[in-house]
Design a protein around this motif. Sequence first.
Motif, PDB file in Angstrom:
ATOM      1  N   ALA A 125       1.676   4.834  -2.088  1.00 58.13           N
ATOM      2  CA  ALA A 125       1.044   5.748  -3.037  1.00 58.13           C
ATOM      3  C   ALA A 125       1.642   7.147  -2.911  1.00 58.13           C
ATOM      4  N   LEU A 136      -0.544   4.748  -7.553  1.00 55.56           N
ATOM      5  CA  LEU A 136      -0.585   3.635  -6.600  1.00 55.56           C
ATOM      6  C   LEU A 136       0.261   2.476  -7.100  1.00 55.56           C
ATOM      7  N   ALA A 150      -7.405   5.272  -6.757  1.00 56.51           N
ATOM      8  CA  ALA A 150      -6.243   5.384  -7.644  1.00 56.51           C
ATOM      9  C   ALA A 150      -6.609   6.002  -8.987  1.00 56.51           C
ATOM     10  N   ASN A 178       0.847  -1.191   0.000  1.00 58.94           N
ATOM     11  CA  ASN A 178       0.000   0.000   0.000  1.00 58.94           C
ATOM     12  C   ASN A 178       0.889   1.250   0.000  1.00 58.94           C
ATOM     13  N   LEU A 213      -7.735   2.047  -1.446  1.00 57.84           N
ATOM     14  CA  LEU A 213      -6.717   2.691  -2.267  1.00 57.84           C
ATOM     15  C   LEU A 213      -6.964   2.460  -3.753  1.00 57.84           C
ATOM     16  N   LEU A 272       7.448   3.563  -6.447  1.00 59.61           N
ATOM     17  CA  LEU A 272       6.385   3.292  -5.477  1.00 59.61           C
ATOM     18  C   LEU A 272       6.654   1.996  -4.727  1.00 59.61           C
ATOM     19  N   SER A 332      -0.695  -3.252  -4.777  1.00 60.41           N
ATOM     20  CA  SER A 332      -1.561  -2.993  -3.633  1.00 60.41           C
ATOM     21  C   SER A 332      -2.875  -3.761  -3.787  1.00 60.41           C
ATOM     22  N   GLU A 391       0.355  11.099  -4.097  1.00 58.98           N
ATOM     23  CA  GLU A 391      -0.725  11.905  -4.673  1.00 58.98           C
ATOM     24  C   GLU A 391      -0.169  13.229  -5.177  1.00 58.98           C
ATOM     25  N   LEU A 409      -3.836  10.244  -7.935  1.00 58.81           N
ATOM     26  CA  LEU A 409      -3.227   9.274  -7.028  1.00 58.81           C
ATOM     27  C   LEU A 409      -2.510   8.192  -7.812  1.00 58.81           C
TER      28      LEU A 409
END
Length: 627
Positions: A436, A484, A497, A434, A493, A509, A488, A438, A482
């Motif tokens: 991310a 991601l 995304a 997880n 999330l 990431l 994930s 943004e 976002l």
Amino acid sequence: MKNRKFIQIILVAMAIFSLGSYLRAEVPAGYYYAADGKSGAELKTALHQIVSAMHTLDYGSGEGATWEGFSRTDRLDDGRVWDRYSSEVRYFDGYKAVDGMHIEHSFPKSWWGAYENNAYRDLHHLYPADGSANSSKNNLPLGEVTGTPGFDNGVSKIGYNGFGTDYTDRCFEPADEYKGDFARAYLYVVTAYENLYDYWQSPMVDNNTYPVWKNWARDLLLEWHRQDPPSEREMARNDSVYAIQGNRNPYIDYPDLVEYVWGDHMGQAYAFPEETAPFLAMPRYGESVDMGVILAGDSRSAQLEILGDNLTSALSIAWTQGNIFSLSATTLSPQQVSDGYSLEIACDRPAQGEYRDTLTIVGGGLERQYRIPVQLIVVPSFIVIGATDITASEATVQWVNYPSATDYRVSLWRGNTSAGDLIISAYVEGSSYNKAIELYNGTGAPVDLSAYSLRIESNGGGSFYNDTPLGNAVLQNGETWLLLNEQSTDATLRAKASQMIPGGEDSPLNFNGNDAVALCRNGIIIDVVGFAGEIAYWGQDKTLYRQSRVTHPSAVYDPSEWTEAPKDDFSQLGSFAMQFDAEREYICDGESAGLGLEYRFTGLRPLTRYTYRVDAVTPLRYRCCGI
């Protein structure tokens, strides 16, 4: 996430330098050539320029880090740790940290502001140290204890200083057999890092590059250096550190240098032993050429100094790829190298993109090949490169050359009345994959993401890599985007995304809390989350949200611009909004900067946010740069 290949090659190369066998290596031919014949402050600065070129290991335990270095530099024949702080017997266990021991900065890190730069990781003054002795030592200066010590384990003493009369507060005194070692480590630090002079805070030093030491401290170090000259073990350690970092302590190689910099021969020129083997003094170890940023269709050149002696044949100079840069020469005679040759590297009207190649220098009887990385970034439009050399009251802004410009105009104002570019508005370092980032667009207009990319910097390594383009989508004004990790599995999330990013080992990431992430535009880093070049878990198991007062990206991470939330807190994603000031107060408006490519703003207020703008004036109209 770390590239181990380079470290492994270096560590194999250094394995020949075993402390137990005291196998000495020769000082590399020409290593100190640029300092020959110099004296005093000039001699010290020349040594600084030589020894400051290094590749340090990561700080800490494990492969490729400090304890692996210690296993090469401070391991005795029977596997014991060489401890200069106590008589405790401890043994290495691979590259793990040894129980009861610390990584000790003999020249305390608080004395240069504790910044995690090369000095933080430099094995020339890092030693494995008994934990209790090190804790007692803390950041005390060196000295000679008088009266009853507050701490004394038979090797280290803590108490009040009785050396001289200028400093009589508490001090640390090592055993007699290590006093010269500590003195030369201290002399090395103020030489290798003389650029940090403005940060120094210590009872031993002043804030200058020369002579640096307070009188009592200089006298102490000279006395210890003279009474305890370099031992075979200390000299072998210098060789071992050189095999890892590529730099040396000159005061171990040539102990009499100390007298010419600080001692009885101050002001006299120092003559190094005559060189007989072929060598290059320039370029230096680890040197690279950054040709900066130019506008597409413009041209740029840079100079690489080549200087050496005793060559037996001509040097050959070539590119590994050879598709973008040109050279003023591809061969140099021994006489040209001896006289010194300024090699011109040029790039003529390139198209937009990032260009990298490696210059190779071979021949002449040199024992090794020189490899010089060269890079150039070419952007499609006029831009400001960024603010540099920032102090409490001054800052310098720079921009790319606009070929048809007849003038550049600069403006500066207080007040956040508009956004400068996209910013990173949130950072998520959650459970499992997880991960991310943004982005937010507050510029007032749609932004094409094809000019943007993400990069990552691993474990405080200092260099951002794995440029990952964001594609051709358009981010509307006032909206977030976002990015991601595609691995994930969190439903929340994934629902939020905007774009999935591959999550391989070096993915931007695939961070774990100490890996800074950069947002780039046309190859230029414009915004960063995380401390680049520092070994610190600033972002582990947490979510960071940018504060709404932030309207401009920054290539230097400022934790005060972020609000911390718990791990796996995704509640504010997608809700960022900038807060703008109603008015702006101009400091200067359209002031001419001539045809230079930088401008220094002075008289700024501390702790005040400013916005600047640069316009390129052409015969027809302004060419406006983004703020």
